[in-house]
Design an enzyme around this catalytic site. Structure first.
Site, PDB file in Angstrom:
ATOM      1  N   PHE A  94      -0.915  30.883 -16.624  1.00 26.16           N
ATOM      2  CA  PHE A  94      -0.387  31.515 -15.421  1.00 26.16           C
ATOM      3  C   PHE A  94      -1.202  31.043 -14.208  1.00 26.16           C
ATOM      4  O   PHE A  94      -2.383  30.727 -14.317  1.00 26.16           O
ATOM      5  CB  PHE A  94      -0.459  33.043 -15.573  1.00 26.16           C
ATOM      6  CG  PHE A  94       0.019  33.781 -14.362  1.00 26.16           C
ATOM      7  CD1 PHE A  94       1.340  33.671 -13.957  1.00 26.16           C
ATOM      8  CD2 PHE A  94      -0.852  34.555 -13.605  1.00 26.16           C
ATOM      9  CE1 PHE A  94       1.786  34.329 -12.820  1.00 26.16           C
ATOM     10  CE2 PHE A  94      -0.413  35.222 -12.483  1.00 26.16           C
ATOM     11  CZ  PHE A  94       0.904  35.109 -12.090  1.00 26.16           C
ATOM     12  N   ASP A 165     -10.588  33.255 -19.690  1.00 23.50           N
ATOM     13  CA  ASP A 165      -9.383  33.934 -19.220  1.00 23.50           C
ATOM     14  C   ASP A 165      -8.743  34.531 -20.469  1.00 23.50           C
ATOM     15  O   ASP A 165      -8.029  33.863 -21.220  1.00 23.50           O
ATOM     16  CB  ASP A 165      -8.435  32.968 -18.512  1.00 23.50           C
ATOM     17  CG  ASP A 165      -7.202  33.680 -17.965  1.00 23.50           C
ATOM     18  OD1 ASP A 165      -6.836  34.744 -18.521  1.00 23.50           O
ATOM     19  OD2 ASP A 165      -6.577  33.172 -17.017  1.00 23.50           O
ATOM     20  N   HIS A 168      -4.495  37.107 -22.272  1.00 26.19           N
ATOM     21  CA  HIS A 168      -3.513  37.220 -23.363  1.00 26.19           C
ATOM     22  C   HIS A 168      -4.168  37.675 -24.668  1.00 26.19           C
ATOM     23  O   HIS A 168      -3.508  37.639 -25.712  1.00 26.19           O
ATOM     24  CB  HIS A 168      -2.860  35.849 -23.660  1.00 26.19           C
ATOM     25  CG  HIS A 168      -1.945  35.335 -22.607  1.00 26.19           C
ATOM     26  ND1 HIS A 168      -1.196  34.193 -22.771  1.00 26.19           N
ATOM     27  CD2 HIS A 168      -1.641  35.794 -21.369  1.00 26.19           C
ATOM     28  CE1 HIS A 168      -0.476  33.956 -21.682  1.00 26.19           C
ATOM     29  NE2 HIS A 168      -0.740  34.911 -20.809  1.00 26.19           N
ATOM     30  N   GLN A 191      -1.391  44.012 -16.500  1.00 25.53           N
ATOM     31  CA  GLN A 191      -0.115  43.966 -15.772  1.00 25.53           C
ATOM     32  C   GLN A 191       1.005  44.352 -16.741  1.00 25.53           C
ATOM     33  O   GLN A 191       0.846  44.323 -17.957  1.00 25.53           O
ATOM     34  CB  GLN A 191       0.043  42.549 -15.185  1.00 25.53           C
ATOM     35  CG  GLN A 191       1.243  42.330 -14.299  1.00 25.53           C
ATOM     36  CD  GLN A 191       2.419  41.808 -15.083  1.00 25.53           C
ATOM     37  OE1 GLN A 191       2.265  41.311 -16.192  1.00 25.53           O
ATOM     38  NE2 GLN A 191       3.600  41.954 -14.521  1.00 25.53           N
ATOM     39  N   LYS A 194       1.846  42.765 -20.157  1.00 24.91           N
ATOM     40  CA  LYS A 194       0.743  42.522 -21.092  1.00 24.91           C
ATOM     41  C   LYS A 194       0.749  43.524 -22.243  1.00 24.91           C
ATOM     42  O   LYS A 194       1.372  44.577 -22.160  1.00 24.91           O
ATOM     43  CB  LYS A 194      -0.584  42.543 -20.350  1.00 24.91           C
ATOM     44  CG  LYS A 194      -0.602  41.697 -19.087  1.00 24.91           C
ATOM     45  CD  LYS A 194      -0.409  40.201 -19.346  1.00 24.91           C
ATOM     46  CE  LYS A 194      -0.245  39.467 -18.037  1.00 24.91           C
ATOM     47  NZ  LYS A 194      -1.008  38.242 -17.930  1.00 24.91           N
ATOM     48  N   ARG A 223     -20.895  47.211  -2.506  1.00 22.04           N
ATOM     49  CA  ARG A 223     -21.910  48.272  -2.698  1.00 22.04           C
ATOM     50  C   ARG A 223     -22.883  47.885  -3.811  1.00 22.04           C
ATOM     51  O   ARG A 223     -22.556  47.086  -4.688  1.00 22.04           O
ATOM     52  CB  ARG A 223     -21.226  49.587  -3.084  1.00 22.04           C
ATOM     53  CG  ARG A 223     -20.395  50.169  -1.953  1.00 22.04           C
ATOM     54  CD  ARG A 223     -20.004  51.614  -2.231  1.00 22.04           C
ATOM     55  NE  ARG A 223     -19.445  52.180  -1.024  1.00 22.04           N
ATOM     56  CZ  ARG A 223     -18.131  52.251  -0.759  1.00 22.04           C
ATOM     57  NH1 ARG A 223     -17.242  51.835  -1.636  1.00 22.04           N
ATOM     58  NH2 ARG A 223     -17.708  52.754   0.376  1.00 22.04           N
ATOM     59  N   TYR A 230     -22.819  53.786   2.434  1.00 22.57           N
ATOM     60  CA  TYR A 230     -22.375  52.852   3.470  1.00 22.57           C
ATOM     61  C   TYR A 230     -23.332  51.689   3.649  1.00 22.57           C
ATOM     62  O   TYR A 230     -23.542  51.193   4.743  1.00 22.57           O
ATOM     63  CB  TYR A 230     -22.115  53.594   4.785  1.00 22.57           C
ATOM     64  CG  TYR A 230     -20.860  54.460   4.698  1.00 22.57           C
ATOM     65  CD1 TYR A 230     -19.613  53.874   4.452  1.00 22.57           C
ATOM     66  CD2 TYR A 230     -20.920  55.844   4.827  1.00 22.57           C
ATOM     67  CE1 TYR A 230     -18.469  54.655   4.327  1.00 22.57           C
ATOM     68  CE2 TYR A 230     -19.776  56.626   4.715  1.00 22.57           C
ATOM     69  CZ  TYR A 230     -18.554  56.024   4.462  1.00 22.57           C
ATOM     70  OH  TYR A 230     -17.428  56.774   4.338  1.00 22.57           O
ATOM     71  N   ARG A 240     -10.468  47.968  -6.696  1.00 21.16           N
ATOM     72  CA  ARG A 240     -10.626  49.040  -7.684  1.00 21.16           C
ATOM     73  C   ARG A 240      -9.285  49.487  -8.265  1.00 21.16           C
ATOM     74  O   ARG A 240      -8.229  49.296  -7.669  1.00 21.16           O
ATOM     75  CB  ARG A 240     -11.315  50.240  -7.042  1.00 21.16           C
ATOM     76  CG  ARG A 240     -12.722  49.964  -6.543  1.00 21.16           C
ATOM     77  CD  ARG A 240     -13.301  51.211  -5.890  1.00 21.16           C
ATOM     78  NE  ARG A 240     -12.487  51.694  -4.804  1.00 21.16           N
ATOM     79  CZ  ARG A 240     -12.814  51.580  -3.513  1.00 21.16           C
ATOM     80  NH1 ARG A 240     -13.946  51.014  -3.152  1.00 21.16           N
ATOM     81  NH2 ARG A 240     -12.015  52.037  -2.586  1.00 21.16           N
TER      82      ARG A 240
HETATM   83  C1  LIG Z   1      -1.401  37.770 -16.400  1.00 22.94           C
HETATM   84  C2  LIG Z   1      -2.390  36.659 -16.330  1.00 22.94           C
HETATM   85  C3  LIG Z   1      -3.383  36.579 -15.358  1.00 22.94           C
HETATM   86  C4  LIG Z   1      -3.460  37.474 -14.147  1.00 22.94           C
HETATM   87  O1  LIG Z   1      -3.279  38.767 -14.327  1.00 22.94           O
HETATM   88  P1  LIG Z   1      -2.672  39.739 -13.198  1.00 22.94           P
HETATM   89  O2  LIG Z   1      -3.100  41.055 -13.719  1.00 22.94           O
HETATM   90  O3  LIG Z   1      -1.193  39.544 -13.206  1.00 22.94           O
HETATM   91  O4  LIG Z   1      -3.300  39.395 -11.900  1.00 22.94           O
HETATM   92  C5  LIG Z   1      -4.323  35.577 -15.452  1.00 22.94           C
HETATM   93  N1  LIG Z   1      -4.278  34.671 -16.432  1.00 22.94           N
HETATM   94  C6  LIG Z   1      -3.318  34.687 -17.368  1.00 22.94           C
HETATM   95  C7  LIG Z   1      -3.337  33.657 -18.439  1.00 22.94           C
HETATM   96  C8  LIG Z   1      -2.334  35.664 -17.343  1.00 22.94           C
HETATM   97  O5  LIG Z   1      -1.348  35.647 -18.237  1.00 22.94           O
END
Ligand SMILES: *Cc1c(COP(=O)(O)O)cnc(C)c1O
Length: 413
Positions: A94, A165, A168, A191, A194, A223, A230, A240
């Site tokens: 992605f 990353d 998945h 997301q 997922k 922070r 602050y 967040r």
């Molecule tokens: C979904 C995804 C992301 C990003 O996630 P979001 O929560 O949509 O920002 C990054 N890398 C891969 C491989 C993804 O499938």
């Protein structure tokens, strides 16, 4: 009379497969609980989920973020990666894997994938390393863990950071350990599409306390831990998550283990059956991947061995039989317009991070033929909710593949 459903015959099945998201009274009660408590903001539920999810993946620390993309950006910032640095990424992923690199003014360098795992090919990493390379971001694509032994070995040799990353791979394990802290740190997405979701959300996991604290700071307005409210130490954003989302994630997490095992069992059944069909190539799972999450069930299509129809003709026939499948990404990431802006002389028209890079980047000069073939001819994706079905559902999938193969002449007529 035609046999194939796409030519007017009876489909193998008409009932839908399981849908997504999966939720019940657990989510309903969790949400109402947060609502009625009046504590909606960055508190107990956040901390509880960070601890539980980190433990689920065998990592020490977790930092929840608003999205997976935000977690990737925070990981790069926390590791000090920035203007002009090169970061090695795969092209079969992605957008966020590479766009997060651009967001911190660094430059993604694409390295081709291995056809079976669809992950970055470790043997191609070293030739891509330059004096500007600072990190590698392997993607555990579809839940298939990248070769972390080899990637960590290369990283150690060249003094590079490794950010997984893991967007998945909730539940995947490599040599018995969960993904996410196999390198310096790892990021996950929650997301909507997922395997565990709060509509949006992400988390960074690490075994390194300093990385956890620095990335927390970048996601929480700069922070510092225990410092006055602050007082801001770094240029961080507000990345967040809310207590509502954390409470949904806590409910979702109670199902993740069982769902992961169900998907894996169904995928293994499909692999055993579908590999018997000429023209269908199943993924061979690396034995060091001691558990595999399936975000995608992936196959490769061999047009000649299947008897001649294009992948698109095959997918149309399969879908008409009642099995939802797609061809996935139409092209490698670097073919997107964002990476293909013309390069002229001035820095204005140089793609992306070039003003900080001092060099031009031509993404057509780093072709990834294995990825291109996967995108344009070979890949077949079946999405993870399908794998939550019953054994009967899986048998229908096998029957649909066989039926199309057995009646391939109808597709060519
Ligand atoms: C979904 C995804 C992301 C990003 O996630 P979001 O929560 O949509 O920002 C990054 N890398 C891969 C491989 C993804 O499938």
């Amino acid at each position: 009379m035609a046999t194939l459903a796409c030519r007017g015959g009876q489909p193998v099945r008409t009932e839908p497969f399981p849908g997504w998201p999966v939720w019940d009274d657990k989510e309903r009660e969790a949400l109402l609980g947060v609502l009625e408590s009046g504590k909606w903001w960055y508190g107990e539920k956040i901390r509880e989920f960070e601890e539980k999810f980190a433990a689920f993946q065998d990592a020490k620390y977790g930092v929840l973020t608003s999205t997976g993309t935000a977690a990737l950006e925070a990981s790069l910032l926390a590791l000090g990666i920035g203007a002009g640095d090169e970061v090695i990424v795969p092209p079969y992923t992605f957008l966020a894997t590479a766009s997060a690199v651009l967001t911190v003014n660094a430059v993604p360098i694409f390295v081709d994938i291995d056809a079976n795992s669809t992950n970055i090919d470790p043997e191609l990493i070293e030739p891509a390393i330059t004096d500007k390379t600072k990190a590698i971001i392997p993607v555990h694509f579809g839940g298939y863990v990248a070769d972390m032994d080899r990637i960590n070995e290369i990283a150690r040799k060249h003094n590079l950071h490794v950010i997984e990353d893991a967007c998945h791979s909730w539940g995947s394990r490599w040599n018995g350990k969960g993904t996410g802290a196999l390198g310096d740190c790892g990021v996950f997405s929650f997301q909507m599409s997922k395997n565990i979701t709060s509509a949006e959300g992400g988390i960074l996991l690490t075994d390194d306390e300093a990385i956890a604290e620095t990335s927390r700071s970048y996601t929480n307005c700069g922070r510092g831990k225990g410092s006055p409210w602050y007082t801001h130490f770094v240029v961080g954003g507000n990345l967040r998550l809310t207590e509502f989302q954390a409470s949904i994630l806590l409910a979702q997490l109670t199902r993740l283990e069982q769902q992961t095992l169900t998907r894996q069992e169904n995928a293994e059944f499909l692999n055993a059956e579908l590999e018997k069909i000429d023209g269908i190539i199943t993924q061979k799972n690396d034995p060091r991947m001691t558990r595999r999450a399936y975000h995608l069930y992936m196959l490769r299509y061999d047009r000649d061995a299947f008897g001649g129809p294009t992948r698109e003709q095959f997918l149309e026939a399969l879908t008409a039989e009642g099995v939802p499948a797609s061809s996935g990404y139409a092209h490698p990431l670097y073919k997107n317009p964002v990476f293909q802006r013309p390069i002229a002389d001035g820095p204005e028209s140089c793609p992306l991070s070039c003003p900080f890079y001092g060099r031009k980047v031509d993404y057509n000069a780093m072709p990834c033929p294995v990825c291109e073939r996967l995108c344009t001819e070979e890949a077949i994706w079946i999405e993870h909710p399908v794998l939550l079905g019953t054994r009967n559902d899986m048998e229908d999938i096998v029957a649909a593949f066989r039926k199309v193969r057995d009646n391939v002449a109808e597709l060519l007529a």
